[in-house]
Design a protein around this motif. Structure first.
Motif, PDB file in Angstrom:
ATOM      1  N   GLU A 636     -26.479 -48.041 -12.261  1.00 41.86           N
ATOM      2  CA  GLU A 636     -25.931 -47.135 -11.253  1.00 41.86           C
ATOM      3  C   GLU A 636     -24.418 -47.047 -11.343  1.00 41.86           C
ATOM      4  N   LEU A 637     -23.768 -48.165 -11.608  1.00 41.85           N
ATOM      5  CA  LEU A 637     -22.308 -48.149 -11.738  1.00 41.85           C
ATOM      6  C   LEU A 637     -21.896 -47.260 -12.912  1.00 41.85           C
ATOM      7  N   ALA A 638     -22.597 -47.391 -14.044  1.00 37.23           N
ATOM      8  CA  ALA A 638     -22.282 -46.561 -15.207  1.00 37.23           C
ATOM      9  C   ALA A 638     -22.478 -45.078 -14.890  1.00 37.23           C
ATOM     10  N   LEU A 639     -23.545 -44.736 -14.173  1.00 33.08           N
ATOM     11  CA  LEU A 639     -23.775 -43.337 -13.807  1.00 33.08           C
ATOM     12  C   LEU A 639     -22.691 -42.836 -12.867  1.00 33.08           C
ATOM     13  N   ASP A 640     -22.268 -43.676 -11.920  1.00 30.35           N
ATOM     14  CA  ASP A 640     -21.208 -43.268 -11.000  1.00 30.35           C
ATOM     15  C   ASP A 640     -19.891 -43.033 -11.732  1.00 30.35           C
ATOM     16  N   LEU A 641     -19.682 -43.782 -12.815  1.00 27.18           N
ATOM     17  CA  LEU A 641     -18.454 -43.623 -13.600  1.00 27.18           C
ATOM     18  C   LEU A 641     -18.566 -42.492 -14.614  1.00 27.18           C
ATOM     19  N   GLY A 642     -19.730 -41.850 -14.686  1.00 30.06           N
ATOM     20  CA  GLY A 642     -19.939 -40.761 -15.630  1.00 30.06           C
ATOM     21  C   GLY A 642     -20.221 -41.219 -17.042  1.00 30.06           C
ATOM     22  N   ASP A 643     -20.516 -42.496 -17.227  1.00 28.14           N
ATOM     23  CA  ASP A 643     -20.814 -43.034 -18.564  1.00 28.14           C
ATOM     24  C   ASP A 643     -22.328 -42.996 -18.778  1.00 28.14           C
ATOM     25  N   ALA A 644     -22.845 -41.803 -19.049  1.00 22.59           N
ATOM     26  CA  ALA A 644     -24.292 -41.642 -19.213  1.00 22.59           C
ATOM     27  C   ALA A 644     -24.805 -42.394 -20.424  1.00 22.59           C
ATOM     28  N   ALA A 645     -23.976 -42.507 -21.469  1.00 23.90           N
ATOM     29  CA  ALA A 645     -24.413 -43.203 -22.691  1.00 23.90           C
ATOM     30  C   ALA A 645     -24.686 -44.677 -22.391  1.00 23.90           C
ATOM     31  N   ALA A 646     -23.760 -45.352 -21.695  1.00 26.88           N
ATOM     32  CA  ALA A 646     -23.964 -46.762 -21.366  1.00 26.88           C
ATOM     33  C   ALA A 646     -25.150 -46.936 -20.430  1.00 26.88           C
ATOM     34  N   ALA A 647     -25.313 -46.015 -19.477  1.00 26.75           N
ATOM     35  CA  ALA A 647     -26.438 -46.107 -18.547  1.00 26.75           C
ATOM     36  C   ALA A 647     -27.761 -45.982 -19.278  1.00 26.75           C
ATOM     37  N   HIS A 648     -27.882 -45.001 -20.189  1.00 26.96           N
ATOM     38  CA  HIS A 648     -29.132 -44.823 -20.927  1.00 26.96           C
ATOM     39  C   HIS A 648     -29.393 -45.988 -21.876  1.00 26.96           C
ATOM     40  N   ARG A 649     -28.365 -46.467 -22.542  1.00 33.62           N
ATOM     41  CA  ARG A 649     -28.555 -47.600 -23.468  1.00 33.62           C
ATOM     42  C   ARG A 649     -29.076 -48.824 -22.717  1.00 33.62           C
ATOM     43  N   THR A 650     -28.515 -49.067 -21.536  1.00 32.66           N
ATOM     44  CA  THR A 650     -28.970 -50.213 -20.735  1.00 32.66           C
ATOM     45  C   THR A 650     -30.384 -49.978 -20.216  1.00 32.66           C
ATOM     46  N   TRP A 651     -30.680 -48.758 -19.786  1.00 37.73           N
ATOM     47  CA  TRP A 651     -32.026 -48.419 -19.288  1.00 37.73           C
ATOM     48  C   TRP A 651     -33.080 -48.670 -20.360  1.00 37.73           C
ATOM     49  N   VAL A 675     -30.930 -36.215 -14.562  1.00 36.09           N
ATOM     50  CA  VAL A 675     -29.840 -35.290 -14.242  1.00 36.09           C
ATOM     51  C   VAL A 675     -28.690 -35.456 -15.229  1.00 36.09           C
ATOM     52  N   ALA A 676     -28.374 -36.705 -15.598  1.00 38.04           N
ATOM     53  CA  ALA A 676     -27.273 -36.953 -16.544  1.00 38.04           C
ATOM     54  C   ALA A 676     -27.560 -36.341 -17.904  1.00 38.04           C
ATOM     55  N   ARG A 677     -28.831 -36.292 -18.288  1.00 38.95           N
ATOM     56  CA  ARG A 677     -29.172 -35.730 -19.610  1.00 38.95           C
ATOM     57  C   ARG A 677     -29.002 -34.215 -19.662  1.00 38.95           C
ATOM     58  N   THR A 678     -28.886 -33.568 -18.502  1.00 34.81           N
ATOM     59  CA  THR A 678     -28.662 -32.115 -18.484  1.00 34.81           C
ATOM     60  C   THR A 678     -27.205 -31.755 -18.747  1.00 34.81           C
ATOM     61  N   ASP A 679     -26.336 -32.761 -18.726  1.00 35.43           N
ATOM     62  CA  ASP A 679     -24.922 -32.504 -19.008  1.00 35.43           C
ATOM     63  C   ASP A 679     -24.778 -32.052 -20.460  1.00 35.43           C
ATOM     64  N   PRO A 680     -24.044 -31.006 -20.719  1.00 32.31           N
ATOM     65  CA  PRO A 680     -23.902 -30.515 -22.108  1.00 32.31           C
ATOM     66  C   PRO A 680     -23.197 -31.502 -23.029  1.00 32.31           C
ATOM     67  N   HIS A 681     -22.458 -32.439 -22.471  1.00 37.39           N
ATOM     68  CA  HIS A 681     -21.756 -33.421 -23.300  1.00 37.39           C
ATOM     69  C   HIS A 681     -22.624 -34.645 -23.619  1.00 37.39           C
ATOM     70  N   PHE A 682     -23.829 -34.685 -23.070  1.00 38.81           N
ATOM     71  CA  PHE A 682     -24.695 -35.845 -23.327  1.00 38.81           C
ATOM     72  C   PHE A 682     -25.175 -35.831 -24.775  1.00 38.81           C
ATOM     73  N   SER A 683     -25.142 -37.009 -25.410  1.00 37.23           N
ATOM     74  CA  SER A 683     -25.581 -37.147 -26.800  1.00 37.23           C
ATOM     75  C   SER A 683     -26.549 -38.317 -26.907  1.00 37.23           C
ATOM     76  N   SER A 687     -25.724 -42.393 -27.100  1.00 39.49           N
ATOM     77  CA  SER A 687     -26.354 -43.366 -26.205  1.00 39.49           C
ATOM     78  C   SER A 687     -26.973 -44.513 -26.985  1.00 39.49           C
ATOM     79  N   LEU A 688     -27.602 -44.208 -28.118  1.00 41.31           N
ATOM     80  CA  LEU A 688     -28.232 -45.257 -28.911  1.00 41.31           C
ATOM     81  C   LEU A 688     -27.210 -46.200 -29.525  1.00 41.31           C
ATOM     82  N   LEU A 689     -26.027 -45.677 -29.845  1.00 42.01           N
ATOM     83  CA  LEU A 689     -24.995 -46.502 -30.469  1.00 42.01           C
ATOM     84  C   LEU A 689     -24.114 -47.213 -29.455  1.00 42.01           C
ATOM     85  N   ASP A 690     -24.196 -46.810 -28.196  1.00 41.62           N
ATOM     86  CA  ASP A 690     -23.356 -47.410 -27.164  1.00 41.62           C
ATOM     87  C   ASP A 690     -23.799 -48.853 -26.890  1.00 41.62           C
TER      88      ASP A 690
END
Length: 698
Positions: A636-651, A675-683, A687-690
């Motif tokens: 949740e902290l990673a999502l709040d900070l906008g770090d979708a890659a770290a959030a997905h890697r941890t998930w 919702v974070a995956r709908t961001d156009p900047h999401f990769s 996420s896998l390399l984070d």
């Protein structure tokens, strides 16, 4: 019959050219399997008996971690890799940092090792407790052999001890294995001490004596129940209950040397306790100790009844319980007078019959000596517990086994003898009393162990058997509050039952912290933040230890208190300062508490300090890697900070841990990640390399 140099019997030839000349008869090799009618070897019988004891205790492998298992194992961050420091454990810092069981360094080191090898699998830790119990049984057999006890009584003693019903608590609860560990190390020290006394040379005696000193120090470092063993060794040499015991007193100087070395081992353990806690292992002002509240005299008067009760429970396993109510007594009460007379009579009788019945005399005196550490001469938080009789029951089991075998031999004279036949097995009628006793003990022990399946069964049964126990009702109330939090369909009824248990506990003991925690947890469920804060603050005020979780709750509740409450308490400042004050107090006193560090992370997250929150979450994760709440908070902290890659890697990487999260948390995180995956900047590749929120393995 004459024999050759290699031990083969020699026969004389009757015929042949050299009549009368000796002819060698080769020795028959023992077969791998005994022939029909041939008795099993002693080792095979002992292993079979140990296998039976293991089989009786096998259902424990399905049990969970309960009671203090969470405090000593699951939430004890000091045991984790990179946190354990032997120097800290043996210093006053152990008490200052509130390391669980700090006055039992042997146990803490053993738990750290077992946690690294076994992880937190409940079945593995229960298996370890069973293995320790079997080890104690094996060491008992070895000690009896060293003392010259015959094979039959040896095996009978192991059977009585291994299946004694009063041992159910010590074996079934993982956090009570200090009794098993102290008994194993203590019996090993006794075996080595006997070797030291019987050694032919002084150098060998000193070497064995040094080993006995080390083992005794380790035994007392697990639990001070092993402290009376030097005195018990002296009693063995004085009373000589077995044929081999006479050798112990042959050289009194050697005996004094070895007993002195064992005493040094006890002194080392006591010195460590003094260094860490300044005397009592439970603290000099602990309100949980009844003697500190009503005085030592009434506690000792009640202790006489307690020990007569122990004796009855060992002989006839009725009245066993996971919980007893601490209460004082008067010396002139009829029950106290009768109990005191019983104990004094046992001592006088044991001394009077020491020559005619040395075994019975030794059993009584050794049992009383072994009971000294738990006799309440030094204040204990629990005046009575079944597990206290684990090591003291050893001499009684040996005497009972020998007495039951003697009774069986007498009964066998009156029973009809089986018809003699080549196919007939040995006559087992002499072991009938022993078999009945062992069957009774094993059955009662198996039934008693079922109480410890889970915390729910434990505290339901504890409240039923000890209805005046504030602890039982408070912990039962906390279990019911947990059911409400899990969203049970009968939540209103469960909530009412939880409140009833909490209120009853408070009435039974108004100055006990657990009822306050129970009421505080219930107030949190009801979102009554003021009541929750006040009950938790009262709990911290009443308690002398284990305050990390109440402080964690107080730090979070401080941010939810209404403004009107702060207007009525201006000395406490504002929400932010009050919350941080609680955290600073808690983190300095409990540096190894994963729950407190995770709560601190949530507080700083709410206060808008993500870097500090992330630091605390990572610290909490290192102290307890299996705690899903910490991992979920990190996502949740990673999502709040906008770090979708770290959030997905941890998930993804922590899917096993997060699989234990409650459905509401998993659903909430899953929706936010979607919702974070709908961001156009999401990769996805990014996420896998984070490295994720927790890049380092705890």
């Amino acid at each position: 019959m004459p024999s050759s140099n290699d031990g083969s019997p020699l026969h004389h030839a009757r015929n042949g050219p050299e009549a009368g000349a000796p002819v060698r008869v080769p020795k028959r090799r023992p077969s791998a399997r005994p022939e029909a009618g041939e008795p099993l070897s002693y080792r095979a019988r002992l292993l079979g008996l140990l296998g039976l004891i293991a089989l009786v205790h096998a259902p424990l492998l399905r049990y969970g971690l309960i009671y203090d298992d969470g405090w000593t194992l699951r939430s004890n961050g000091f045991l984790r890799r990179g946190q354990f420091e032997l120097g800290v454990l043996l210093s006053p810092e152990a008490a200052a940092r509130h390391i669980p069981d700090a006055t039992r360094p042997t146990l803490v080191a053993f738990d750290a090792l077992s946690l690294r090898v076994l992880g937190l699998e409940p079945w593995a830790h229960h298996g370890l407790s069973i293995a320790l119990h079997l080890g104690v049984c094996g060491l008992l057999a070895r000690l009896l052999r060293a003392l010259g006890v015959a094979e039959g009584p040896r095996l009978a003693s192991v059977a009585c001890f291994g299946l004694l019903a009063i041992h159910a608590e010590a074996i079934a609860v993982v956090s009570f294995r200090e009794d098993l560990l102290a008994a194993a190390l203590g019996l090993a020290a006794m075996i080595v001490a006997v070797r030291a006394i019987e050694a032919a040379r002084l150098g060998a005696a000193l070497a064995w004596g040094g080993a006995a000193l080390g083992l005794e120090a380790l035994a007392c470092g697990a639990k001070l129940s092993a402290a009376p063993l030097p005195a018990i060794l002296l009693a063995l040499a004085w009373l000589r209950p077995g044929q081999g015991c006479a050798r112990l007193a042959r050289d009194r100087g050697r005996l004094a040397l070895v007993v002195g070395l064992l005493g040094v081992g006890v002194a080392l353990a006591l010195a460590q306790t003094w260094i860490v806690h300044g005397g009592s292992p439970y603290g000099g002002d602990n309100p949980r100790i009844l003697a500190h509240r009503i005085g030592l005299g009434p506690v000792l008067a009640a202790s006489t009844k307690i020990h007569v009760g122990y004796l009855q429970q060992i002989l006839i396993p009725l009245g066993l319980s996971p919980e007893y109510v601490d209460r004082g007594a008067g010396w002139l009460e009829p029950e106290t007078v009768l109990a005191s007379a019983t104990l004094v009579g046992l001592v006088l009788a044991a001394i009077a019959v020491r020559r005619r019945a040395p075994l019975a005399s030794f059993a009584v005196l050794a049992w009383l000596l072994a009971c000294v550490p738990t006799s309440n001469l030094v204040g204990l938080p629990n005046m009575r517990a079944d597990r206290f009789m684990y090591l003291p029951s050893v001499p009684l089991c040996v005497a009972l086994a020998i007495a039951l075998l003697a009774l069986g031999r007498r009964l066998a004279d009156y029973l009809p003898k089986p018809a003699e036949s080549e196919l007939a097995g040995p006559d087992l009628s002499a072991g009938l009393p022993l078999a009945v006793f062992v069957l009774m003990q094993g059955s009662f022990g198996l039934a008693e162990a079922r109480v410890y399946v889970s915390n729910t069964t434990l505290w339901h049964e504890a409240a039923r058997r000890a209805p005046e126990s504030a602890r039982a009702h408070a912990l039962l109330g906390l279990e019911r509050v947990g059911e409400v939090r899990r969203g049970d369909q009968l939540a209103p009824k469960v909530e009412a039952a939880a409140e009833d248990a909490c209120r009853r506990a408070q009435r039974l003991d108004p100055v006990y912290e657990l009822p306050q925690l129970c009421l505080g947890s219930l107030a949190i469920v009801r979102k009554d933040w003021v009541a929750a804060y006040e009950h938790h603050a009262r709990a911290v005020e009443l308690s002398v230890d284990r305050n990390d979780r109440p402080i964690a709750a107080l730090a979070q509740l401080s941010l939810d208190l209404p403004s009107e409450w702060f207007d009525a308490h201006p000395e406490l400042g504002d929400r932010r300062s009050l919350s941080i004050a609680w955290l600073e107090r808690g983190l300095s006193a409990y540096p190894y508490s994963p729950e407190l560090h995770a709560a601190a992370g949530r507080v700083y997250h709410r206060l808008g300090q993500p870097e500090r929150a992330l630091e605390l979450y990572r610290r909490a994760r290192s102290l307890r890697p299996d705690r899903w709440e910490t991992v979920a908070a990190g996502v949740e902290l990673a999502l709040d900070l906008g770090d979708a890659a770290a959030a997905h890697r941890t998930w993804w990487s922590e899917a096993k841990v997060l699989g234990r999260a409650d459905p509401a948390t998993r659903s909430r995180l899953s929706r936010r990640l979607a919702v974070a995956r709908t961001d156009p900047h999401f990769s996805l590749l990014h996420s896998l390399l984070d490295p994720g929120v927790f890049p380092y393995e705890p």
